[in-house]
Write a protein that holds these residues in place. Structure first.
Motif, short mmCIF file in Angstrom:
data_model
loop_
_atom_site.label_atom_id
_atom_site.label_comp_id
_atom_site.label_asym_id
_atom_site.label_seq_id
_atom_site.Cartn_x
_atom_site.Cartn_y
_atom_site.Cartn_z
N MET A 1 -7.15 4.96 -9.88
CA MET A 1 -5.88 4.36 -9.48
C MET A 1 -5.98 4.00 -8.00
O MET A 1 -6.31 4.84 -7.18
CB MET A 1 -4.76 5.36 -9.71
CG MET A 1 -3.41 4.77 -9.53
SD MET A 1 -2.09 5.97 -9.73
CE MET A 1 -1.80 5.95 -11.44
N GLU A 5 -1.23 0.70 -6.86
CA GLU A 5 -0.61 1.30 -8.03
C GLU A 5 0.18 2.55 -7.65
O GLU A 5 1.25 2.81 -8.18
CB GLU A 5 -1.67 1.65 -9.08
CG GLU A 5 -2.25 0.43 -9.76
CD GLU A 5 -3.30 0.80 -10.78
OE1 GLU A 5 -3.23 1.91 -11.34
OE2 GLU A 5 -4.20 -0.03 -11.01
N LYS A 6 -0.34 3.33 -6.73
CA LYS A 6 0.36 4.53 -6.27
C LYS A 6 1.67 4.17 -5.59
O LYS A 6 2.68 4.82 -5.77
CB LYS A 6 -0.52 5.34 -5.31
CG LYS A 6 -1.64 6.06 -5.99
CD LYS A 6 -2.45 6.86 -4.97
CE LYS A 6 -3.65 7.51 -5.62
NZ LYS A 6 -4.47 8.23 -4.66
N ASP A 9 4.24 3.17 -8.22
CA ASP A 9 4.72 4.37 -8.91
C ASP A 9 5.67 5.16 -8.02
O ASP A 9 6.67 5.68 -8.50
CB ASP A 9 3.53 5.24 -9.33
CG ASP A 9 2.73 4.61 -10.46
OD1 ASP A 9 1.58 5.05 -10.66
OD2 ASP A 9 3.26 3.71 -11.14
N ARG A 10 5.36 5.26 -6.74
CA ARG A 10 6.21 5.99 -5.81
C ARG A 10 7.57 5.30 -5.67
O ARG A 10 8.60 5.94 -5.66
CB ARG A 10 5.52 6.10 -4.45
CG ARG A 10 6.12 7.15 -3.56
CD ARG A 10 5.37 7.37 -2.27
NE ARG A 10 3.94 7.53 -2.50
CZ ARG A 10 3.00 7.09 -1.68
NH1 ARG A 10 3.31 6.47 -0.58
NH2 ARG A 10 1.73 7.28 -1.95
N GLN A 12 9.03 3.37 -7.91
CA GLN A 12 9.77 3.58 -9.17
C GLN A 12 10.32 5.00 -9.22
O GLN A 12 11.44 5.22 -9.68
CB GLN A 12 8.86 3.30 -10.38
CG GLN A 12 9.62 3.31 -11.69
CD GLN A 12 10.71 2.24 -11.73
OE1 GLN A 12 10.50 1.10 -11.36
NE2 GLN A 12 11.89 2.64 -12.17
N LEU A 13 9.56 5.95 -8.75
CA LEU A 13 10.01 7.34 -8.71
C LEU A 13 11.27 7.45 -7.86
O LEU A 13 12.27 8.05 -8.30
CB LEU A 13 8.91 8.26 -8.14
CG LEU A 13 9.36 9.70 -7.87
CD1 LEU A 13 9.58 10.44 -9.17
CD2 LEU A 13 8.35 10.41 -7.00
#
Length: 195
Positions: A1, A5-6, A9-10, A12-13
């Protein structure tokens, strides 16, 4: 990853976390409002939106109170109630007279009171007659509520000289309650909300 991408994701979190927290706070606030505020207790000026929305929109600016020609609109008072300072109508003290132009609705700039085109579209509440306390239903000659009603013949009519409320036409202005209160020790008419 990879780092891109991280990051996504962060993000969206955090979006999900804030949405969850916002919904939790809103649910908690609604439960508080429901506990503190008795439902359906307040008679609001003509054009009032649903109670929860009304409380969020009303800034307690008193503009509707200032323009009321009958002095029917008052500030709500009480102990630890979320509605303190909001406009209410207390019919036995002073009813809404359905003034020409419904000035209170026109004075509200925040949208807590919506404009109403015709007086027969007003929905403040609904009159209820306690026949056991009504002079006319007790075989005495009394027609005061019928005579005073601004929508006489539609909102209130008579059967054998006794007042009958038409729930589909009653706007809940309180004129009948006020009239009854002036001549009876125990008022036979009460305006309740339709909410």
């Amino acid at each position: 990853m990879d780092n891109a991408e991280k990051t996504v994701d962060r993000r969206q979190l955090f979006k999900d976390l804030f949405a969850f927290m916002g919904n939790t706070v809103a649910d908690y606030a609604q439960k508080k409002v429901n506990r503190i505020m008795p439902k359906g207790e307040y008679l609001r000026p003509p054009g009032a939106v649903e109670e929860a929305e009304f409380l969020s929109l009303c800034t307690r600016c008193d503009e509707c109170i200032k323009v009321c020609p009958a002095k029917a609109i008052k500030r709500s008072t009480g102990l630890a109630d979320v509605a303190i300072g909001t406009p209410v109508i207390i019919p036995k003290e002073s009813p809404c007279v359905l003034c020409n132009g419904l000035l209170c609705s026109a004075a509200c700039k925040e949208g807590a009171l919506k404009p109403i085109e015709r007086v027969d579209n007003v929905r403040i509440g609904i009159a209820k007659i306690n026949r056991s306390q009504c002079l006319a239903w007790g075989d005495q000659d009394c027609q005061l509520c019928f005579i005073k009603c601004p929508l006489r013949g539609d909102a209130i009519y008579q059967e054998d000289g006794k007042p009958v409320i038409n729930p589909d036409k009653c706007v809940g202005c309180g004129v009948c309650e006020h009239a009854c209160h002036t001549i009876n020790t125990i008022c036979a008419i009460k305006i309740t909300t339709k909410r």
